[in-house]
Scaffold this motif. Sequence first.
Motif: not given
Length: 314
Positions: A10-20
């Motif tokens: 769903d995202v093109e540049n995933w980073r760890e700040n998106r963790l739940p």
Amino acid sequence: MTAHCVSSLDVENWRENRLPDLSGKVFVITGGNSGIGFEAARMLGEAGADLILACRSPKHAKAAKTNLERTIESDIALVHLDLVDQSTIRACASTIRSMTDRIDGLINNAGIMRTPRTITADGFELQFATNHLGHFLLTSLLLDLVEAAAGRVVTVASIAHNRGQIAFDNLMLTSGYSPSKAYNQSKLANLLFSFELDRRLQLAHSPAIAIACHPGYAATNAQSTGPTGFWKLAYKPLNAILAQSQSLGAVSLVLAAAGAEAKRGAYYGPTGFLQMRGPVTDAPVAAHALAKDDWKRLWEASEELLGITFRVGA
């Protein structure tokens, strides 16, 4: 070489700040004391997860725990694991079972690369034994705990799978051995294992899923402790010029293990320059890694070599 993607992130540049928030979740990481395994442990722990680090060196594991405790308030447990020793793999699994009744993420990360030809006590080629067979056995022993958590099995492959071939009639490379050939075969095996595991989990209507990933080209001690000769010399300038940091290399592991956007049966990694660095999203899969007959054949060969039946489905 034709390549394909196997999912749609769903995202093109995933980073760890998106963790739940991962509070209360349990992650087992092989080789979690150094390199991308350590960085993945840090990211997951800082998001609240409890960690079990399965490591070959107790000394290095204790040092890693001390370092992690500086920024992590959740539980960190250590367990001994030597992926070329079946007795320690079984003991490791038994110890983990005494610690928890669920695993939200089993991250098959530990590995070696481009070592001189070495045969283990079980008669296996060292890289194939460490990178593939050891994780195959460990996963078989812990899968029910992953299923209990509706969790994920994450297997760390490599862009080297593009150059890999599974020598089904010569898996131990008793003839024609080269350090690179053995490494590439083991990394292709990681990817085939992940795809076949997820296929079997789906057929069994299991709540668990399997996801593969690769770290790109990350500067870790794997480049200094395994290779000899030309490769040992070459990695010093290559690391300085081309490699990304260990923390960036760990991003794809963390996405696969705990990212809400990750999808089953996927393969994630950096997709910038030659897939060695850059934004983490769906990674290309070499066409020869999509041959389902090879997935099944490798699974059955691995069972035979280890003398086990790997049952899927709680």
